[in-house]
Design a protein around this motif. Structure first.
Motif, PDB file in Angstrom:
ATOM      1  N   UNK A   1      20.808   0.875  -4.138  1.00  0.00           N
ATOM      2  CA  UNK A   1      20.396  -0.026  -5.441  1.00  0.00           C
ATOM      3  C   UNK A   1      18.931  -0.266  -5.345  1.00  0.00           C
ATOM      4  N   UNK A   2      18.184   0.024  -6.522  1.00  0.00           N
ATOM      5  CA  UNK A   2      17.165  -0.081  -6.748  1.00  0.00           C
ATOM      6  C   UNK A   2      16.697  -1.606  -6.778  1.00  0.00           C
ATOM      7  N   UNK A   3      17.472  -2.630  -7.248  1.00  0.00           N
ATOM      8  CA  UNK A   3      17.296  -3.832  -7.064  1.00  0.00           C
ATOM      9  C   UNK A   3      17.416  -4.408  -5.505  1.00  0.00           C
ATOM     10  N   UNK A   4      18.137  -3.825  -4.864  1.00  0.00           N
ATOM     11  CA  UNK A   4      18.232  -4.417  -3.664  1.00  0.00           C
ATOM     12  C   UNK A   4      16.935  -3.649  -2.893  1.00  0.00           C
ATOM     13  N   UNK A   5      16.361  -2.665  -2.925  1.00  0.00           N
ATOM     14  CA  UNK A   5      15.069  -2.053  -2.392  1.00  0.00           C
ATOM     15  C   UNK A   5      14.015  -3.141  -2.943  1.00  0.00           C
ATOM     16  N   UNK A   6      13.965  -3.500  -4.081  1.00  0.00           N
ATOM     17  CA  UNK A   6      12.912  -4.359  -4.486  1.00  0.00           C
ATOM     18  C   UNK A   6      13.090  -5.603  -3.886  1.00  0.00           C
ATOM     19  N   UNK A   7      14.368  -6.216  -3.625  1.00  0.00           N
ATOM     20  CA  UNK A   7      14.555  -7.539  -2.891  1.00  0.00           C
ATOM     21  C   UNK A   7      13.841  -7.265  -1.531  1.00  0.00           C
ATOM     22  N   UNK A   8      14.346  -6.103  -0.626  1.00  0.00           N
ATOM     23  CA  UNK A   8      13.939  -6.003   0.599  1.00  0.00           C
ATOM     24  C   UNK A   8      12.381  -5.905   0.781  1.00  0.00           C
ATOM     25  N   UNK A   9      11.779  -5.252  -0.404  1.00  0.00           N
ATOM     26  CA  UNK A   9      10.262  -4.945  -0.297  1.00  0.00           C
ATOM     27  C   UNK A   9       9.592  -6.260  -0.673  1.00  0.00           C
ATOM     28  N   UNK A  10      10.296  -7.386  -1.190  1.00  0.00           N
ATOM     29  CA  UNK A  10       9.791  -8.786  -1.458  1.00  0.00           C
ATOM     30  C   UNK A  10       8.882  -8.653  -2.917  1.00  0.00           C
ATOM     31  N   UNK A  11       9.683  -7.639  -3.798  1.00  0.00           N
ATOM     32  CA  UNK A  11       8.645  -7.628  -5.178  1.00  0.00           C
ATOM     33  C   UNK A  11       9.648  -7.770  -6.095  1.00  0.00           C
ATOM     34  N   UNK A  12       9.515  -7.909  -7.377  1.00  0.00           N
ATOM     35  CA  UNK A  12      10.261  -7.848  -8.563  1.00  0.00           C
ATOM     36  C   UNK A  12      10.697  -6.447  -8.934  1.00  0.00           C
ATOM     37  N   UNK A  13      11.699  -6.360  -9.471  1.00  0.00           N
ATOM     38  CA  UNK A  13      12.038  -5.022 -10.070  1.00  0.00           C
ATOM     39  C   UNK A  13      10.984  -4.274 -10.775  1.00  0.00           C
ATOM     40  N   UNK A  14      10.503  -5.075 -11.624  1.00  0.00           N
ATOM     41  CA  UNK A  14       9.206  -4.644 -12.533  1.00  0.00           C
ATOM     42  C   UNK A  14       8.355  -3.936 -11.766  1.00  0.00           C
TER      43      UNK A  14
ATOM     44  N   UNK B   1      -5.355   1.488  -6.021  1.00  0.00           N
ATOM     45  CA  UNK B   1      -6.779   1.114  -5.344  1.00  0.00           C
ATOM     46  C   UNK B   1      -6.635  -0.362  -4.966  1.00  0.00           C
ATOM     47  N   UNK B   2      -6.147  -1.358  -5.809  1.00  0.00           N
ATOM     48  CA  UNK B   2      -6.182  -2.633  -5.383  1.00  0.00           C
ATOM     49  C   UNK B   2      -5.288  -3.073  -4.294  1.00  0.00           C
ATOM     50  N   UNK B   3      -5.705  -3.780  -3.408  1.00  0.00           N
ATOM     51  CA  UNK B   3      -5.041  -4.232  -1.970  1.00  0.00           C
ATOM     52  C   UNK B   3      -3.639  -4.532  -2.296  1.00  0.00           C
ATOM     53  N   UNK B   4      -3.647  -5.467  -3.094  1.00  0.00           N
ATOM     54  CA  UNK B   4      -2.175  -6.014  -3.566  1.00  0.00           C
ATOM     55  C   UNK B   4      -1.233  -4.970  -3.958  1.00  0.00           C
ATOM     56  N   UNK B   5      -1.710  -4.021  -4.837  1.00  0.00           N
ATOM     57  CA  UNK B   5      -0.908  -3.281  -5.246  1.00  0.00           C
ATOM     58  C   UNK B   5      -0.693  -2.323  -4.400  1.00  0.00           C
ATOM     59  N   UNK B   6      -1.321  -1.760  -3.509  1.00  0.00           N
ATOM     60  CA  UNK B   6      -1.166  -0.786  -2.305  1.00  0.00           C
ATOM     61  C   UNK B   6      -0.262  -1.421  -1.210  1.00  0.00           C
ATOM     62  N   UNK B   7      -0.347  -2.738  -1.135  1.00  0.00           N
ATOM     63  CA  UNK B   7       0.595  -3.627  -0.215  1.00  0.00           C
ATOM     64  C   UNK B   7       2.264  -3.230  -0.798  1.00  0.00           C
ATOM     65  N   UNK B   8       2.224  -3.730  -2.242  1.00  0.00           N
ATOM     66  CA  UNK B   8       3.604  -3.505  -2.918  1.00  0.00           C
ATOM     67  C   UNK B   8       3.907  -2.239  -2.815  1.00  0.00           C
ATOM     68  N   UNK B   9       3.187  -1.035  -2.987  1.00  0.00           N
ATOM     69  CA  UNK B   9       3.600   0.184  -2.971  1.00  0.00           C
ATOM     70  C   UNK B   9       4.021   0.512  -1.720  1.00  0.00           C
ATOM     71  N   UNK B  10       3.605   0.394  -0.597  1.00  0.00           N
ATOM     72  CA  UNK B  10       4.090   0.671   0.863  1.00  0.00           C
ATOM     73  C   UNK B  10       5.115  -0.300   1.254  1.00  0.00           C
ATOM     74  N   UNK B  11       5.301  -1.587   0.684  1.00  0.00           N
ATOM     75  CA  UNK B  11       6.422  -2.131   0.838  1.00  0.00           C
ATOM     76  C   UNK B  11       7.601  -1.720   0.389  1.00  0.00           C
TER      77      UNK B  11
END
Length: 198
Positions: free
Chosen positions: A48-61, A21-31
């Motif tokens: 690699x999930x770590x590489x996916x997180x890096x490409x998305x600009x988010x932390x692995x958590x 629901x939150x805009x920032x969380x939705x952006x992260x989800x889609x990224x």
């Protein structure tokens, strides 16, 4: 096959994962989904999930918060691809019947190419997989039915036949993109209604 309406198909249930629901969380989800699409296409379902997180600009958590397992991410991405394909079909219902069918089948070709990167990670016996398949067939069958009713497509084929034809063609290795395009054109010509020369 029952007659399909000219403009739209019957309403379908969405198979996509609910967005936060939150805009920032939705952006992260889609990224994360967008980054996963590229990473899986390049490296298969073991990317690699770590590489996916890096490409998305988010932390692995953050990635794990949205997608607790690799399987969750693969399933969500697969369903997202199916939803895009369903929306494409629905957007084509008002085009001339044969044009609409061809455009959708070419979209299906692109989907097959993307799905190949995910197929090893998918559970084909799951309800999610079956529901996604039903949604895809439910939105594409009216396109074939309209082309058949207009005399543009053969009446002795069903959407399952056409999708198996295209899927089979996409599983073959071609020498060049041009060869793949020639083979696809020949196959799709086979779906077209035979015109009388008299």
């Amino acid at each position: 096959m029952p007659d399909a309406p000219r403009g739209t198909a019957a309403p379908r249930a969405s198979v996509a994962a609910p967005r936060p629901q939150r805009a920032d969380a939705r952006r992260n989800f889609e990224a994360v989904l967008a980054a996963a699409s590229g990473a899986f296409a390049e490296n298969g379902p073991n990317a690699s999930l770590e590489e996916i997180a890096r490409r998305a600009g988010v932390g692995i958590g953050t990635l794990y918060r949205h997608f607790p397992t690799r399987s969750d991410l693969i399933n969500a991405l697969y369903v997202e691809e199916v939803e895009d394909l369903c929306r494409t079909a629905e957007d084509l219902y008002d085009l001339p019947p044969w044009d609409a069918l061809l455009i959708w089948l070419r979209s299906f070709v692109e989907y097959c190419a993307r799905k190949r990167a995910l197929v090893e990670g998918l559970n084909r016996d799951s309800d999610l997989f079956k529901n996604a398949r039903d949604a895809m067939y439910g939105t594409s069958a009216p396109l074939l039915a309209r082309a058949q009713q207009a005399g543009e497509a053969r009446t002795d084929v069903e959407i399952d036949d056409v999708m198996h034809l295209v899927t089979g063609l996409m599983s073959v290795a071609y020498r060049t993109d041009e060869q793949r395009e020639r083979v696809l054109t020949i196959a799709l010509d086979g779906v077209r209604a035979i015109r009388s020369t008299q």
